[in-house]
Design a protein around this motif. Structure first.
Motif, PDB file in Angstrom:
ATOM      1  N   SER A 147       0.805  -1.221   0.000  1.00 28.16           N
ATOM      2  CA  SER A 147       0.000   0.000   0.000  1.00 28.16           C
ATOM      3  C   SER A 147       0.839   1.272   0.000  1.00 28.16           C
ATOM      4  CB  SER A 147      -0.923   0.010   1.228  1.00 28.16           C
ATOM      5  OG  SER A 147      -0.153  -0.077   2.422  1.00 28.16           O
ATOM      6  N   GLY A 148       2.165   1.134   0.014  1.00 22.25           N
ATOM      7  CA  GLY A 148       3.023   2.319   0.042  1.00 22.25           C
ATOM      8  C   GLY A 148       3.238   2.907  -1.341  1.00 22.25           C
ATOM      9  N   LYS A 149       4.251   3.779  -1.432  1.00 26.96           N
ATOM     10  CA  LYS A 149       4.523   4.474  -2.692  1.00 26.96           C
ATOM     11  C   LYS A 149       5.849   4.048  -3.330  1.00 26.96           C
ATOM     12  CE  LYS A 149       1.914   8.632  -1.446  1.00 26.96           C
ATOM     13  NZ  LYS A 149       1.976  10.098  -1.237  1.00 26.96           N
ATOM     14  N   ASN A 150       6.772   3.527  -2.526  1.00 29.39           N
ATOM     15  CA  ASN A 150       8.085   3.172  -3.069  1.00 29.39           C
ATOM     16  C   ASN A 150       8.721   2.122  -2.170  1.00 29.39           C
ATOM     17  OD1 ASN A 150      10.969   3.191  -3.575  1.00 29.39           O
ATOM     18  ND2 ASN A 150      10.600   4.993  -4.840  1.00 29.39           N
ATOM     19  N   GLN A 151       8.811   0.889  -2.650  1.00 28.41           N
ATOM     20  CA  GLN A 151       9.303  -0.200  -1.809  1.00 28.41           C
ATOM     21  C   GLN A 151      10.749   0.002  -1.380  1.00 28.41           C
ATOM     22  OE1 GLN A 151       8.389  -3.751  -4.106  1.00 28.41           O
ATOM     23  NE2 GLN A 151       6.628  -4.181  -2.805  1.00 28.41           N
ATOM     24  N   LEU A 152      11.587   0.468  -2.283  1.00 29.59           N
ATOM     25  CA  LEU A 152      12.995   0.654  -1.923  1.00 29.59           C
ATOM     26  C   LEU A 152      13.130   1.693  -0.819  1.00 29.59           C
ATOM     27  CD1 LEU A 152      15.939  -0.003  -2.295  1.00 29.59           C
ATOM     28  CD2 LEU A 152      16.031   1.556  -4.239  1.00 29.59           C
ATOM     29  N   ASP A 153      12.428   2.814  -0.947  1.00 37.23           N
ATOM     30  CA  ASP A 153      12.456   3.829   0.110  1.00 37.23           C
ATOM     31  C   ASP A 153      12.006   3.242   1.441  1.00 37.23           C
ATOM     32  OD1 ASP A 153      13.410   5.861  -1.457  1.00 37.23           O
ATOM     33  OD2 ASP A 153      11.454   6.753  -1.863  1.00 37.23           O
ATOM     34  N   ASP A 154      10.918   2.464   1.408  1.00 37.03           N
ATOM     35  CA  ASP A 154      10.360   1.920   2.651  1.00 37.03           C
ATOM     36  C   ASP A 154      11.282   0.882   3.282  1.00 37.03           C
ATOM     37  OD1 ASP A 154       8.177   3.548   2.414  1.00 37.03           O
ATOM     38  OD2 ASP A 154       6.869   2.017   1.535  1.00 37.03           O
ATOM     39  N   ILE A 155      11.949   0.074   2.462  1.00 35.79           N
ATOM     40  CA  ILE A 155      12.890  -0.915   2.999  1.00 35.79           C
ATOM     41  C   ILE A 155      14.067  -0.208   3.664  1.00 35.79           C
ATOM     42  CG2 ILE A 155      14.545  -2.725   2.373  1.00 35.79           C
ATOM     43  CD1 ILE A 155      12.545  -3.554   0.166  1.00 35.79           C
TER      44      ILE A 155
END
Length: 446
Positions: free
Chosen positions: A309-317
């Protein structure tokens, strides 16, 4: 080169059988066999049944009898593999050779661990890290000596020691952390481990970026460092250590998960391999993971989907980990929208460069070709330029479609004549890029 056969003995794995074997060696064996078993370094394999499979421990010793009795004495601790082994009908293989020295036995030990971890019927390999050696005398004989060892072991037990070609064709073998690293990989490993150690000491967030084309050993390096970190924490008895591997395909999840299980990581630390969405759902808090490895970072989502549900998986990781190791191959970008995502990748690449954590692998390991052939392939794949095909030991053919290429690969592999694995993703990638560009031009009118 005339290399003698190894001396291999299989006995029951208990104190009585060991004492009987020691007596037999001293009294009835030929003097040269007695000398090799009693006075030379040897390699040994404990193996026992576990969940319809085998558990194994591979070791080497200058005194096989004293070392084995040490293992038997360790059975009093219920958490040890020795305790589990001694409660079963276990077997012990003892391997000797007239050319064995310390370095050679360490290499044989490492290769046996590597092979056995890749065998379907092996449930777990109970060793710590491997210890592959560099140059030594007689390292030139290693391959032939090991081939003879594995051949004899295969004749003894085809389930535990399957045909060598079956082992090498397995996905686990190809991604194993137990491959001997090249000098380039070894230098990168040292740099990355030092960076991780310093970041954890100073509590500083670090981005490490590994760049390299297909066949340069990114997967093996990734796997090796991942396992090395767990070995280091195991020595510290740090059960709180959190290190995760994020991959993008179900096949990759299975391969890395199987490796983690076979090396005992899952048993102690739980599930440590997952896709990005699963990782993010498991780890909600910022900086809650010590280290995370991201393979094929360009395949991460930059928008929400059913599982994210986020916007950017790399940023969130990156927000959830103290140290992030990003593995990337720009030439594997296949979709037009991934060119836009590359801008995001470049942001983290530049951050790694700023932190002096940018590593490039250049040595081609998958294709053992001459420089002219490699230059032709680079021109074709990177610039879409078809130069005159060089004619050397490495054969290049042009196909009209990936399907035709795939059929030829299967035919060649059946005959075990050449390894064309690197060409299929290259050819398929170029065709997909061409299709994406045509669709993009049609939609935009450009």
């Amino acid at each position: 080169m005339n290399i003698t056969k190894p001396i291999i003995r299989k006995i029951k794995d208990n104190e009585t059988a060991l004492a009987e074997f020691e007596k037999e060696i001293k009294t009835n064996e030929a003097e040269d066999t007695k000398d090799i078993i009693m006075n030379f370094p040897t390699v040994y394999i404990h193996n026992w049944p576990e969940t319809n499979k085998y558990d194994v421990y591979v070791g080497e010793s200058n005194n096989i009898f004293a070392r084995t009795r040490q293992h038997y004495q360790s059975r009093i601790k219920h958490e040890t593999w020795q305790y589990r082994m001694m409660k079963t009908d276990a077997s012990l293989y003892i391997i000797g050779h007239e050319h064995f020295n310390k370095s050679l036995t360490l290499d044989v030990e490492n290769r046996l661990m590597h092979y056995l971890m890749s065998v379907d019927k092996v449930h777990q390999v109970h060793n710590g890290r491997g210890n592959p050696q560099k140059h030594y005398y007689p390292s030139a004989e290693f391959e032939e000596i090991f081939r003879k060892i594995w051949t004899e072991l295969h004749e003894s037990d085809e389930e535990l020691f399957p045909d060598e070609n079956i082992v090498k064709d397995s996905a686990i073998y190809k991604a194993s952390p137990l491959h001997k690293l090249t000098d380039e990989q070894e230098n990168a490993k040292i740099q990355i481990l030092e960076c991780i150690d310093l970041a954890r000491q100073k509590h500083e967030k670090q981005i490490i970026f590994i760049d390299g084309e297909a066949g340069t050993g990114k997967t093996v390096l990734n796997s090796n460092i991942f396992y090395e970190l767990y070995c280091q924490e195991e020595e510290k008895d740090n059960a709180e250590f959190k290190c995760c591997m994020v991959v993008n395909h179900d096949e990759q999840v299975k391969v890395y998960s199987d490796i983690a299980k076979k090396l005992g990581i899952t048993e102690k630390y739980g599930e440590v391999v997952s896709k990005a969405s699963t990782f993010l759902n498991r780890h909600k808090d910022l900086d809650s993971v010590d280290v995370v490895f991201i393979d094929e970072a360009h395949l991460l989502f930059t928008q929400g989907n059913q599982g994210y549900s986020g916007k950017n998986q790399l940023d969130d990781i990156i927000k959830r980990a103290k140290v992030v190791v990003i593995v990337f191959d720009e030439n594997q970008i296949l979709r037009m929208d991934q060119y836009w995502e590359k801008q995001m990748i470049d942001r983290y690449r530049n951050k790694a460069i700023e932190q002096q954590n940018y590593i490039t692998l250049t040595k081609q390991l998958r294709m053992q070709a001459d420089n002219e052939t490699l230059a032709w392939i680079d021109a074709f794949t990177k610039k879409q330029i078809i130069n005159k095909i060089p004619h050397h030991d490495y054969e290049i053919k042009i196909f009209d479609s990936p399907e035709a290429l795939d059929l030829e690969i299967k035919r060649k592999q059946a005959a075990r004549r050449v390894d064309c694995r690197v060409l299929l993703p290259i050819m398929t990638g170029i065709i997909r890029k061409a299709k994406s560009r045509r669709i993009h031009q049609k939609n935009t009118g450009k």
